[in-house]
Design a protein around this motif. Structure first.
Motif, PDB file in Angstrom:
ATOM      1  N   UNK A 174       0.825  -1.207   0.000  1.00  0.00           N
ATOM      2  CA  UNK A 174       0.000   0.000   0.000  1.00  0.00           C
ATOM      3  C   UNK A 174       0.864   1.264   0.000  1.00  0.00           C
ATOM      4  N   UNK A 175       1.933   1.218   0.827  1.00  0.00           N
ATOM      5  CA  UNK A 175       2.839   2.377   0.849  1.00  0.00           C
ATOM      6  C   UNK A 175       3.492   2.587  -0.512  1.00  0.00           C
ATOM      7  N   UNK A 176       3.890   1.499  -1.132  1.00  0.00           N
ATOM      8  CA  UNK A 176       4.494   1.603  -2.469  1.00  0.00           C
ATOM      9  C   UNK A 176       3.469   2.110  -3.476  1.00  0.00           C
ATOM     10  N   UNK A 177       2.231   1.632  -3.330  1.00  0.00           N
ATOM     11  CA  UNK A 177       1.151   2.077  -4.220  1.00  0.00           C
ATOM     12  C   UNK A 177       0.891   3.563  -4.046  1.00  0.00           C
ATOM     13  N   UNK A 178       0.897   4.016  -2.803  1.00  0.00           N
ATOM     14  CA  UNK A 178       0.696   5.448  -2.564  1.00  0.00           C
ATOM     15  C   UNK A 178       1.817   6.276  -3.208  1.00  0.00           C
ATOM     16  N   UNK A 179       3.061   5.775  -3.131  1.00  0.00           N
ATOM     17  CA  UNK A 179       4.187   6.465  -3.759  1.00  0.00           C
ATOM     18  C   UNK A 179       4.023   6.560  -5.269  1.00  0.00           C
ATOM     19  N   UNK A 180       3.576   5.470  -5.856  1.00  0.00           N
ATOM     20  CA  UNK A 180       3.365   5.478  -7.308  1.00  0.00           C
ATOM     21  C   UNK A 180       2.195   6.374  -7.701  1.00  0.00           C
ATOM     22  N   UNK A 181       1.141   6.372  -6.862  1.00  0.00           N
ATOM     23  CA  UNK A 181       0.004   7.278  -7.143  1.00  0.00           C
ATOM     24  C   UNK A 181       0.468   8.728  -7.118  1.00  0.00           C
ATOM     25  N   UNK A 182       1.346   9.039  -6.163  1.00  0.00           N
ATOM     26  CA  UNK A 182       1.882  10.407  -6.077  1.00  0.00           C
ATOM     27  C   UNK A 182       2.688  10.739  -7.320  1.00  0.00           C
ATOM     28  N   UNK A 183       3.512   9.816  -7.760  1.00  0.00           N
ATOM     29  CA  UNK A 183       4.307  10.045  -8.970  1.00  0.00           C
ATOM     30  C   UNK A 183       3.410  10.229 -10.190  1.00  0.00           C
ATOM     31  N   UNK A 184       2.280   9.471 -10.201  1.00  0.00           N
ATOM     32  CA  UNK A 184       1.346   9.602 -11.317  1.00  0.00           C
ATOM     33  C   UNK A 184       0.737  10.990 -11.352  1.00  0.00           C
ATOM     34  N   UNK A 185       0.415  11.518 -10.144  1.00  0.00           N
ATOM     35  CA  UNK A 185      -0.107  12.884 -10.087  1.00  0.00           C
ATOM     36  C   UNK A 185       0.971  13.898 -10.472  1.00  0.00           C
ATOM     37  N   UNK A 186       2.211  13.612 -10.072  1.00  0.00           N
ATOM     38  CA  UNK A 186       3.313  14.537 -10.392  1.00  0.00           C
ATOM     39  C   UNK A 186       3.589  14.602 -11.885  1.00  0.00           C
ATOM     40  N   UNK A 187       3.226  13.556 -12.603  1.00  0.00           N
ATOM     41  CA  UNK A 187       3.451  13.557 -14.051  1.00  0.00           C
ATOM     42  C   UNK A 187       2.724  14.704 -14.743  1.00  0.00           C
ATOM     43  N   UNK A 188       1.559  15.063 -14.229  1.00  0.00           N
ATOM     44  CA  UNK A 188       0.813  16.175 -14.828  1.00  0.00           C
ATOM     45  C   UNK A 188       1.617  17.466 -14.713  1.00  0.00           C
ATOM     46  N   UNK A 189       2.248  17.673 -13.539  1.00  0.00           N
ATOM     47  CA  UNK A 189       3.088  18.869 -13.363  1.00  0.00           C
ATOM     48  C   UNK A 189       4.312  18.803 -14.270  1.00  0.00           C
ATOM     49  N   UNK A 190       4.878  17.596 -14.377  1.00  0.00           N
ATOM     50  CA  UNK A 190       6.044  17.442 -15.258  1.00  0.00           C
ATOM     51  C   UNK A 190       5.662  17.737 -16.707  1.00  0.00           C
ATOM     52  N   UNK A 191       4.513  17.207 -17.144  1.00  0.00           N
ATOM     53  CA  UNK A 191       4.056  17.458 -18.522  1.00  0.00           C
ATOM     54  C   UNK A 191       3.826  18.946 -18.754  1.00  0.00           C
ATOM     55  N   UNK A 192       3.308  19.644 -17.736  1.00  0.00           N
ATOM     56  CA  UNK A 192       3.078  21.083 -17.853  1.00  0.00           C
ATOM     57  C   UNK A 192       4.407  21.816 -18.017  1.00  0.00           C
ATOM     58  N   UNK A 193       5.405  21.420 -17.207  1.00  0.00           N
ATOM     59  CA  UNK A 193       6.719  22.061 -17.315  1.00  0.00           C
ATOM     60  C   UNK A 193       7.387  21.738 -18.652  1.00  0.00           C
ATOM     61  N   UNK A 194       7.154  20.527 -19.150  1.00  0.00           N
ATOM     62  CA  UNK A 194       7.708  20.156 -20.467  1.00  0.00           C
ATOM     63  C   UNK A 194       7.101  21.022 -21.565  1.00  0.00           C
ATOM     64  N   UNK A 195       5.778  21.211 -21.499  1.00  0.00           N
ATOM     65  CA  UNK A 195       5.112  22.064 -22.507  1.00  0.00           C
ATOM     66  C   UNK A 195       5.627  23.500 -22.414  1.00  0.00           C
ATOM     67  N   UNK A 196       5.790  23.975 -21.177  1.00  0.00           N
ATOM     68  CA  UNK A 196       6.306  25.328 -20.975  1.00  0.00           C
ATOM     69  C   UNK A 196       7.713  25.461 -21.535  1.00  0.00           C
TER      70      UNK A 196
END
Length: 297
Positions: A15-37
């Motif tokens: 579950x802890x590992x799953x939560x970490x991956x869920x966080x990374x999945x959410x962070x991808x949106x920010x990364x994609x935004x910075x990539x577009x910028x």
């Protein structure tokens, strides 16, 4: 019970590992935004770099070509100077011919008067009475005839001179007319061409000064734009690598979900079996208690 405890620890770890991956999945949106910028900023910086390089190339070409263009203009102006010298000669020739024409007309006016005077003298002598033009004594027939012949000869000479002058005047008139047309054409062409080359010289000098003045600023702006471009390129590379690393981690997410689901199910099954065991043990204990009571009775 021991197996259940270990399984519950495994579930918590998953579950802890799953939560970490869920966080990374959410962070991808920010990364994609910075990539577009970053990509947008890179496109803008590339456009500025190209424009600065274009302008610098233009200014450098202007500076490089200045000496050759100036020499070309000087060559054309030297050619115009030759045309102007020719124009001065033709104007001088025109003035000479005009003066000559005026002199001949003046001379012919005088010849007309002299021929008229000679005609009057001949007419007077032909009337039969006349005095000597030198001593004033009356002339005889022979004297009158001799003087008349002299006057007539002089008149013929003046007439021939008059006609010669007239022929020369006619030639001069034609030559003067042609010269005026030629001078007018050359003068107009020279003036127009000189004005044209003057404008070219002015434009060339203006562009040269503008290029010399602008080049340092354009080169400085290019360096800044190139630095900015490099910074955004580095930032983009970093974000792309970050995203690739997270994607590599997220590849195992379906497998993790499956393991977590299986672990939860197994834990639930163990818990259920334990509960069922406890219930059976309770029932056996109750029966044993009843049996013990019966024996005491």
């Amino acid at each position: 019970e021991k197996d259940r405890g270990k399984l519950q620890e495994d579930v918590r770890a998953l579950q802890e590992r799953k939560q970490g991956l869920d966080l990374k999945l959410k962070q991808q949106a920010d990364i994609d935004k910075r990539i577009r910028q970053a990509r947008s900023a890179i496109a803008s910086a590339v456009g500025r770099v190209q424009e600065y390089r274009r302008r610098i190339g233009k200014y450098e070409s202007t500076v490089t070509a200045y000496a050759g263009a100036s020499a070309d203009i000087k060559a054309h102006l030297d050619g115009l100077a030759g045309q102007e010298n020719l124009l001065d000669k033709k104007r001088s020739d025109l003035q000479e011919k005009t003066n000559r024409e005026h002199t001949l007309r003046t001379e012919n006016d005088k010849l007309k008067e002299e021929m008229e005077e000679l005609r009057k003298k001949v007419d007077m002598l032909s009337e039969g009475e006349a005095d000597c033009p030198l001593c004033g004594t009356e002339l005889g027939v022979e004297g009158r005839i001799r003087i008349m012949k002299n006057y007539e000869k002089e008149a013929l000479e003046k007439k021939a001179l008059f006609r010669g002058n007239e022929e020369e005047i006619h030639k001069l008139e034609s030559s003067v007319k042609s010269l005026k047309v030629e001078i007018s054409g050359i003068d107009k062409a020279v003036r127009e061409e000189r004005e044209q080359w003057a404008r070219r010289t002015e434009a060339l000098d203006r562009d040269y000064k503008d290029a010399q003045k602008s080049l340092p600023d354009e080169r400085d702006a290019l360096k800044k734009a190139e630095v900015e471009l490099q910074q955004w390129s580095d930032a983009l590379d970093a974000e792309v690598k970050n995203r690739e690393a997270q994607e590599a981690e997220l590849v195992g997410m379906p497998e993790l979900d499956a393991k977590l689901t299986a672990a939860k199910k197994e834990a639930d099954d163990i818990g259920r079996r334990l509960e069922q065991g406890r219930q059976r043990m309770g029932s056996v204990s109750e029966k044993l208690d009843r049996c013990a009571g019966l024996e005491r009775a």
